[in-house]
Design a protein around this motif. Structure first.
Motif, PDB file in Angstrom:
ATOM      1  N   GLU A  28       0.915  -1.094  -0.029  1.00  0.00           N
ATOM      2  CA  GLU A  28       0.045   0.037  -0.013  1.00  0.00           C
ATOM      3  C   GLU A  28       0.861   1.212   0.043  1.00  0.00           C
ATOM      4  O   GLU A  28       0.241   2.374  -0.307  1.00  0.00           O
ATOM      5  N   SER A  33      -3.565   5.263  -5.778  1.00  0.00           N
ATOM      6  CA  SER A  33      -5.020   4.980  -5.689  1.00  0.00           C
ATOM      7  C   SER A  33      -5.436   5.143  -7.353  1.00  0.00           C
ATOM      8  O   SER A  33      -5.179   6.037  -7.996  1.00  0.00           O
ATOM      9  N   ALA A  81      -4.815   0.689  -5.689  1.00  0.00           N
ATOM     10  CA  ALA A  81      -4.459   0.687  -4.027  1.00  0.00           C
ATOM     11  C   ALA A  81      -5.278  -0.329  -3.394  1.00  0.00           C
ATOM     12  O   ALA A  81      -6.382  -0.687  -3.634  1.00  0.00           O
TER      13      ALA A  81
END
Length: 250
Positions: A28, A33, A81
Motif C-alpha cells: 500500500e 489509488s 490501491a
C-alpha cells in the motif's frame, strides 16, 4: 560542535535505510489509488486468441506480444490501491495474473507444460509500480488475502486441468457475474470434476486450497451451491490426476 539532536537526525535515516535494504516495501506504500482501469486491450487479445473452451492459440498470440507487453506495462504503471473497491482489486489482480501467465508461456513457447519453465510461480518478474513480484505472490499475497474463493476458478495456470482462461477480461462492473459463471462452469465441467449423488472425484484445486472453500461451510456444501447434481453429505471424495499439459487445442 554538532548538537546531539542534529546528529540523531542524520544517523536515524541511515539506520532505517539499512533496516529496509533488500526488503519489498508494503504494497500500500508503493502504489497509488485509481478509480478505474481500462482492461479493453487485454479483452481484445483474449477474444482474438482464446476460444470458448479456454484453448489458447499461443502461436498466433506470439505475433501480438508487443500489445501484451503494453498492457502489462499499463497495469504496472497504474497499480491498484489497497483502498480501492474490492471489485476493482479483484479485476486488476486476476487480469494481471492471467496476462502474466500468458506472457510467461510466450517467452518460452513452444513448450509442452508450464512446468517446463524454471520456477514459473516463484521468480520475481511481474512489475507492480516500482516493485517486482512473482506470480505466486500475486495469487497468495494479493488475491487469496481478499477472502474470495472464487478467484481459484478465474486465474489460469496455462494447463488443461486448470479452470479455463475466460476469453474476456475481468472488469469491476461485471466481476460478480464473471466469478459466478467461472465457478459454476468449472464445478460442473466433467473434464475437471466428476460429480454424482453418491460419488465425487474432484479437481485437486479443492484439495490444495480446501481451507479457502471451507471457512464458512463444508466443502460439500460449497460444491452443492453450484453443482447441477447435488452431493450427499456422506459422499466419499477422491481427487483426479492433474493434467499440466499446455492449454492449447489438441
Amino acid at each position: 560542535m554538532i548538537k546531539l539532536k542534529s546528529l540523531f537526525s542524520i544517523v536515524l535515516p541511515f539506520f532505517l535505510l539499512l533496516n529496509c535494504f533488500g526488503q519489498k516495501p508494503p504494497l500500500e506504500k508503493s502504489i497509488k489509488s485509481t478509480d478505474s482501469l481500462d482492461h479493453a486491450p487485454w479483452d481484445i487479445l483474449l477474444k482474438k486468441y482464446v476460444d470458448e473452451h479456454g484453448n489458447v492459440d499461443y502461436a498466433g498470440f506470439k505475433k501480438d506480444t508487443g500489445l501484451l507487453d503494453n498492457y502489462l506495462d499499463y497495469l504496472a504503471d497504474n497499480p491498484i490501491a489497497d483502498t480501492a473497491e474490492k471489485e476493482e482489486r479483484l479485476a486488476y489482480y486476476i487480469n494481471l495474473y492471467n496476462a502474466g501467465t500468458v506472457h510467461l508461456i510466450l517467452e518460452h513457447y513452444p513448450l509442452k507444460s508450464i512446468k517446463d519453465v524454471f520456477r514459473p510461480w516463484g521468480k520475481d518478474w511481474v512489475r507492480i509500480g516500482s516493485n517486482m513480484y512473482s506470480l505466486g505472490e500475486v495469487e497468495h499475497e494479493m488475491l487469496r488475502k481478499m477472502a474470495e474463493p472464487r478467484i481459484h476458478f478465474a486465474i489460469n495456470c496455462a494447463s488443461y486441468s486448470c479452470p479455463k482462461l475466460l476469453n474476456e477480461a475481468y472488469t469491476a462492473s461485471k466481476i460478480e457475474e464473471q466469478l459466478e459463471r467461472a465457478t459454476s462452469h468449472f464445478i460442473n465441467d466433467p473434464s475437471k470434476n466428476k460429480i454424482s449423488r453418491d460419488g465425487v472425484e474432484l479437481s485437486k484445486i479443492f484439495k490444495w486450497y480446501r481451507d479457502d472453500f471451507t471457512k464458512v461451510k463444508s466443502l460439500i456444501d460449497y460444491l452443492n451451491t453450484y453443482a447441477d447434481s447435488k452431493i450427499s453429505q456422506d459422499s466419499d471424495i477422491d481427487y483426479l490426476m492433474y493434467d499440466w499439459g499446455l492449454n492449447e487445442k489438441r
